[in-house]
Write an enzyme that holds these catalytic residues in place. Structure first.
Site, PDB file in Angstrom:
ATOM      1  CE  LYS A   1      -2.766  -2.300   3.235  1.00  0.00           C
ATOM      2  NZ  LYS A   1      -3.774  -2.364   4.126  1.00  0.00           N
TER       3      LYS A   1
ATOM      4  CG  ASP B   1      -7.077  -4.099   7.183  1.00  0.00           C
ATOM      5  OD1 ASP B   1      -6.503  -5.180   6.881  1.00  0.00           O
ATOM      6  OD2 ASP B   1      -7.095  -3.391   6.294  1.00  0.00           O
TER       7      ASP B   1
END
Length: 499
Positions: A203, A239
């Site tokens: 990311k 997450d």
């Protein structure tokens, strides 16, 4: 449970309307619209309708056939089995890391808990108070400058520690010693509930001195350098696990956590006997597995569906050859995928009369949010689309161009939804439970006007007959889940202490 997005709902009352060729042809028959610029030599003989037909023909490579989806599901299942296996894990692409989370919330959790949620260009700090009939959550979002994302690990964790300390002081708990759950949404090899070794950055992060290190220890070291707040790190998780825990607090059927945002990943509840690397409490029947499915295809097993656009995305990414599945799905890349398609069609003279703009031709300028905005237009209306094209210096676009731009966006987002759906269906079928709720978070699922319905329709086609499923938006994000993991850990410690 649909994503809640009042802004998009006001713009698009036909939320969830599926794309079909008949309606596309009907609303985009704008052959009477004048061409505003000369067509390129390659396409000058084509009329507006012909160009639309040719664009749809080119977009077929972004459409997944039933056979392709079936083959992908088979390959993903094989890779998951390899990741779970003790003797095959090392060579597996889909790592299936053991999270050591074995207990889901049951409503008896009590107390005050902190959470850190790091997984993108922003991170959140939360404080959550759980009572018998009381739930209170306060949070604050902090930015991570790109210089820190690409700097040293010390800079990153010092920044996190500073924000955490400031947050605690703002909420008058700077003098208390509180349990903390740490959502760290990057590939981790966990050694226990409070120890996680960073495998690699994703990311857009590339902080030095972190890969191969225990990120819990890196956080503790940063807090020690400050020496102004006291915390107990009770759990580290990613997450997907946080999303699963957050949704399971409300829905006990929730057994899958899914992220479709900046990145894409999923976790699920697996039987302990199938998790061969698990060396925790085997008296409990289940453990949550973090698949890290973003790396699916890094060994070439997704080449059956990858396109020239996917290869270009990967070539210019910060991690070429890695996270290839994620690069076909997530919000970090979806807008750029659409831009590459639009650029190709423009240069072929199929869009904008062959005349693009410097902004369109510059990498990264077509944001993923543009796709959601364009697809939120009521069919036959191009209010949002024209705003986007105006921002990109394409005010000369015709209505026909707008319809074709929307079709490109739909092709990219539909493919992403079908890729995610194939993965979710693979997990549901593997688990074999009669009723499964999938907890979902992430900006793409949350804000795209049709993603929920695209997924619901496709998963229903792919799951074993008789299995019921539901998609549930995680209202409070994975940060709340991190606090709940800490709360469950404290609950179990208290129970053992009192035995």
């Amino acid at each position: 449970m649909r994503p809640k997005n009042s802004v998009l709902r006001k713009i698009c009352p036909c939320y969830g309307e599926s794309l079909d060729m008949e309606s596309y042809n009907r609303v985009n028959d704008t052959s009477a619209a004048p061409e505003m610029v000369p067509a390129s030599t390659q396409a000058e003989a084509l009329g507006p309708l012909d160009r639309s037909i040719e664009i749809r023909e080119h977009c077929k490579e972004l459409q997944l056939s039933d056979d392709q989806i079936s083959e992908m599901m088979s390959r993903l299942l094989e890779d998951i089995q390899l990741g779970l296996g003790k003797n095959t894990h090392q060579k597996s692409i889909v790592k299936c890391f053991v999270t050591y989370v074995q207990d889901l919330p049951n409503g008896t959790e009590r107390g005050k808990f902190l959470a850190l949620d790091l997984g993108g260009t922003n991170f959140r700090v939360l404080i959550i108070t759980l009572g018998e009939k009381h739930f209170d959550m306060k949070s604050k979002i902090y930015a991570i400058p790109q210089s820190i994302m690409l700097g040293t690990g010390t800079q990153l964790f010092d920044h996190i520690a500073e924000c955490l300390a400031n947050f605690m002081k703002e909420h008058n708990v700077g003098e208390e010693r509180l349990p903390l759950g740490f959502t760290f949404s990057f590939p981790l090899k966990q050694k226990g509930l409070t120890k996680g070794i960073l495998e690699r950055w994703t990311k857009g992060f590339n902080c030095s001195g972190c890969v191969g290190e225990d990120v819990v220890q890196l956080l503790k070291d940063a807090l020690s350098r400050r020496n102004d707040v006291q915390i107990d790190v009770c759990a580290i998780l990613n997450d997907t696990t946080g999303t699963l825990m957050s949704c399971a607090w409300k829905n006990f059927n929730c057994k899958i956590g899914l992220i479709v945002g900046t990145g894409s990943n999923a976790c699920y509840v697996e039987r302990v006997e199938n998790a061969e690397l698990f060396d925790g409490d085997r008296s409990k029947p289940y453990v949550v597995i973090n698949t890290e499915w973003g790396a699916f295809g890094d060994d070439g097993r997704l080449d059956i569906v990858r396109t020239e656009y996917d290869r270009e995305i990967d070539q210019h990414s910060i991690n070429p050859g890695k996270q290839l599945h994620e690069k076909m799905i997530s919000g970090m890349y979806m807008g750029e995928l659409a831009r590459l398609v639009l650029v190709k069609f423009t240069k072929q003279g199929l869009l904008f009369g062959g005349r693009g703009s410097d902004l369109l031709f510059k990498r990264g300028n077509f944001f993923t949010k543009y796709i959601s905005e364009i697809e939120s237009d009521k069919r036959g209306s191009y209010v949002n689309c024209r705003q986007v094209l105006d921002e990109l210096g394409l005010s000369h676009a015709t209505d026909q161009d707008c319809g074709n731009v929307r079709y490109v966006c739909e092709s990219v987002s539909r493919r992403a939804a079908h890729l995610v759906s194939a993965g979710v269906a693979t997990l549901i079928n593997k688990m074999g439970q009669e009723n499964v709720t999938v907890g979902i978070d992430g900006s793409v699922y949350r804000f795209h006007p049709h993603f929920h319905d695209l997924m619901t329709e496709k998963i229903a086609q792919l799951v074993t007959p008789g299995i019921k499923f539901d998609l549930m938006l995680s209202e409070d994000g994975s940060g709340r889940g991190a606090a709940l993991v800490a709360a469950v850990a404290c609950r179990d410690q208290s129970r053992r202490h009192n035995m």
